[in-house]
Enzyme design. Structure first.
Site, PDB file in Angstrom:
ATOM      1  N   GLU A  24      11.958  35.520 -11.775  1.00 13.09           N
ATOM      2  CA  GLU A  24      12.975  34.506 -12.070  1.00 13.09           C
ATOM      3  C   GLU A  24      14.322  35.025 -11.589  1.00 13.09           C
ATOM      4  O   GLU A  24      14.762  36.108 -11.992  1.00 13.09           O
ATOM      5  CB  GLU A  24      13.055  34.186 -13.563  1.00 13.09           C
ATOM      6  CG  GLU A  24      14.062  33.061 -13.835  1.00 13.09           C
ATOM      7  CD  GLU A  24      14.215  32.679 -15.298  1.00 13.09           C
ATOM      8  OE1 GLU A  24      14.771  31.585 -15.555  1.00 13.09           O
ATOM      9  OE2 GLU A  24      13.798  33.461 -16.174  1.00 13.09           O
ATOM     10  N   ASP A  76      22.582  40.819  -7.856  1.00  9.25           N
ATOM     11  CA  ASP A  76      22.934  39.580  -7.178  1.00  9.25           C
ATOM     12  C   ASP A  76      21.811  39.212  -6.215  1.00  9.25           C
ATOM     13  O   ASP A  76      21.297  40.079  -5.492  1.00  9.25           O
ATOM     14  CB  ASP A  76      24.248  39.792  -6.412  1.00  9.25           C
ATOM     15  CG  ASP A  76      24.868  38.499  -5.925  1.00  9.25           C
ATOM     16  OD1 ASP A  76      24.130  37.614  -5.440  1.00  9.25           O
ATOM     17  OD2 ASP A  76      26.107  38.380  -6.001  1.00  9.25           O
ATOM     18  N   ASP A  87      23.376  27.569 -10.337  1.00  3.00           N
ATOM     19  CA  ASP A  87      24.688  26.939 -10.133  1.00  3.00           C
ATOM     20  C   ASP A  87      24.613  26.017  -8.921  1.00  3.00           C
ATOM     21  O   ASP A  87      24.259  26.457  -7.824  1.00  3.00           O
ATOM     22  CB  ASP A  87      25.735  28.028  -9.906  1.00  3.00           C
ATOM     23  CG  ASP A  87      27.166  27.510  -9.966  1.00  3.00           C
ATOM     24  OD1 ASP A  87      27.385  26.334  -9.607  1.00  3.00           O
ATOM     25  OD2 ASP A  87      28.057  28.272 -10.360  1.00  3.00           O
ATOM     26  N   LYS A 120      30.913  21.765  -4.391  1.00  4.97           N
ATOM     27  CA  LYS A 120      31.848  21.563  -3.276  1.00  4.97           C
ATOM     28  C   LYS A 120      31.201  21.978  -1.958  1.00  4.97           C
ATOM     29  O   LYS A 120      30.515  22.994  -1.885  1.00  4.97           O
ATOM     30  CB  LYS A 120      33.129  22.346  -3.523  1.00  4.97           C
ATOM     31  CG  LYS A 120      33.921  21.827  -4.719  1.00  4.97           C
ATOM     32  CD  LYS A 120      35.210  22.599  -4.905  1.00  4.97           C
ATOM     33  CE  LYS A 120      35.989  22.054  -6.113  1.00  4.97           C
ATOM     34  NZ  LYS A 120      37.241  22.811  -6.362  1.00  4.97           N
ATOM     35  N   THR A 154      14.267  26.090 -20.655  1.00  6.90           N
ATOM     36  CA  THR A 154      15.339  27.085 -20.731  1.00  6.90           C
ATOM     37  C   THR A 154      16.370  26.601 -21.748  1.00  6.90           C
ATOM     38  O   THR A 154      16.333  25.451 -22.200  1.00  6.90           O
ATOM     39  CB  THR A 154      16.030  27.254 -19.370  1.00  6.90           C
ATOM     40  OG1 THR A 154      16.855  26.111 -19.116  1.00  6.90           O
ATOM     41  CG2 THR A 154      15.016  27.407 -18.235  1.00  6.90           C
ATOM     42  N   GLU A 155      17.320  27.467 -22.064  1.00  7.67           N
ATOM     43  CA  GLU A 155      18.395  27.056 -22.973  1.00  7.67           C
ATOM     44  C   GLU A 155      19.185  25.887 -22.382  1.00  7.67           C
ATOM     45  O   GLU A 155      19.517  24.931 -23.087  1.00  7.67           O
ATOM     46  CB  GLU A 155      19.337  28.233 -23.254  1.00  7.67           C
ATOM     47  CG  GLU A 155      18.752  29.331 -24.113  1.00  7.67           C
ATOM     48  CD  GLU A 155      18.019  30.404 -23.325  1.00  7.67           C
ATOM     49  OE1 GLU A 155      17.648  31.416 -23.926  1.00  7.67           O
ATOM     50  OE2 GLU A 155      17.790  30.212 -22.104  1.00  7.67           O
ATOM     51  N   TYR A 156      19.495  25.959 -21.096  1.00  5.35           N
ATOM     52  CA  TYR A 156      20.213  24.870 -20.437  1.00  5.35           C
ATOM     53  C   TYR A 156      19.413  23.572 -20.497  1.00  5.35           C
ATOM     54  O   TYR A 156      19.949  22.494 -20.755  1.00  5.35           O
ATOM     55  CB  TYR A 156      20.487  25.210 -18.970  1.00  5.35           C
ATOM     56  CG  TYR A 156      21.746  25.995 -18.723  1.00  5.35           C
ATOM     57  CD1 TYR A 156      22.999  25.473 -19.039  1.00  5.35           C
ATOM     58  CD2 TYR A 156      21.690  27.261 -18.151  1.00  5.35           C
ATOM     59  CE1 TYR A 156      24.157  26.192 -18.800  1.00  5.35           C
ATOM     60  CE2 TYR A 156      22.847  27.990 -17.911  1.00  5.35           C
ATOM     61  CZ  TYR A 156      24.075  27.448 -18.233  1.00  5.35           C
ATOM     62  OH  TYR A 156      25.219  28.173 -17.998  1.00  5.35           O
ATOM     63  N   ASP A 170      19.441  19.995 -13.238  1.00  2.00           N
ATOM     64  CA  ASP A 170      19.903  18.735 -13.830  1.00  2.00           C
ATOM     65  C   ASP A 170      20.818  17.991 -12.868  1.00  2.00           C
ATOM     66  O   ASP A 170      21.306  16.910 -13.186  1.00  2.00           O
ATOM     67  CB  ASP A 170      20.683  19.020 -15.122  1.00  2.00           C
ATOM     68  CG  ASP A 170      21.963  19.770 -14.827  1.00  2.00           C
ATOM     69  OD1 ASP A 170      21.883  20.859 -14.209  1.00  2.00           O
ATOM     70  OD2 ASP A 170      23.053  19.284 -15.175  1.00  2.00           O
ATOM     71  N   GLU A 227      19.355  38.984 -13.235  1.00  3.45           N
ATOM     72  CA  GLU A 227      20.537  38.271 -13.715  1.00  3.45           C
ATOM     73  C   GLU A 227      21.782  38.969 -13.173  1.00  3.45           C
ATOM     74  O   GLU A 227      21.935  40.186 -13.302  1.00  3.45           O
ATOM     75  CB  GLU A 227      20.566  38.231 -15.244  1.00  3.45           C
ATOM     76  CG  GLU A 227      21.827  37.619 -15.844  1.00  3.45           C
ATOM     77  CD  GLU A 227      22.148  36.230 -15.299  1.00  3.45           C
ATOM     78  OE1 GLU A 227      23.300  36.025 -14.853  1.00  3.45           O
ATOM     79  OE2 GLU A 227      21.249  35.362 -15.309  1.00  3.45           O
TER      80      GLU A 227
END
Length: 220
Positions: A44, A96, A118, A122, A192-194, A154, A69
């Site tokens: 992940e 990263d 993320d 833009k 997930t939490e999100y 989402d 992460e």
């Protein structure tokens, strides 16, 4: 990030048995030399607070899970959810995704999870999206033949951008849904939490799997 750069308040992160301080040492040999088995390895990228990967690792002891992460304080929140003795089939490290090839060998990973990355909405930031061509080439190299990426978001614009990029990169797309929780793919889905937050707001979740096809070259 190496040990000397970790704030004192986060000492508990690198002292936890699931934390790997020098993941590059296991590139190409995670199963054999870190997990000491021959089980498949799932990754992940951007594990956040860890609910998703911890649930998977707990439910599937015959699969090796690796959680990356970028942000150490967030990783600290994940570590706090783990048992003190750790989980034998989970490795966690702070890195990263830009440096992904340093940490994994060619054809080492069976499944990559990209959960609510993320979207960088833009246009000038498209190169930072984890489904842009640069990252897709990295994924091709570390995925096994017929391995896949499972992607959830989402953000509809990000989802449609990602569909286009996966197709251009030669991945075979399956399981595309614009409403995961009202689809056949809801069964067995680990949130997930999100995801739970967005669901509580009535936001549909978009999901697909992108499969590495036979004879797909690392350069498209």
């Amino acid at each position: 990030m190496r040990l000397r750069n970790i704030p004192k308040s986060l000492d508990f992160v690198y002292s936890h048995p699931n934390f790997v301080n020098q993941p590059e040492n296991f590139a190409g040999k995670w199963a054999e030399e870190h997990f000491h088995n021959t089980n498949p390895v799932y990754l992940e990228i951007g594990c956040g607070k860890g609910k998703f990967i911890i649930t998977h690792a707990t439910q599937n002891p015959s699969i090796n899970y690796i959680a990356m992460e970028k942000y150490l304080p967030i990783l600290g929140k994940m570590i706090k959810k783990l048992p003190e003795e750790g989980l034998p089939n989970l490795a966690v490290f702070n890195a990263d995704a830009e440096n992904l090839p340093e940490y994994f060998g060619e054809g080492e990973i069976e499944i990559i999870f990209l959960n609510f990355s993320d979207p960088w909405p833009k246009k000038r930031h498209t190169k930072r999206r984890l489904t842009n061509p640069k990252f897709l080439e990295m994924y091709k190299k570390i995925l096994k033949e017929n391995g896949c990426i499972i992607f959830k978001t989402d953000n509809r614009d990000f989802f449609e951008y990602s569909i286009e990029q996966f197709e251009l990169a030669g991945f075979s797309l399956q399981g595309i849904t614009y409403d995961l929780h009202n689809s056949p793919y809801a069964e067995g889905n680990v949130t997930t939490e999100y995801e739970e937050k967005f669901l509580s707001l009535g936001q549909p979740i978009y999901r697909l799997s992108a499969h590495k096809t036979e004879n797909m070259s690392a350069n498209g």
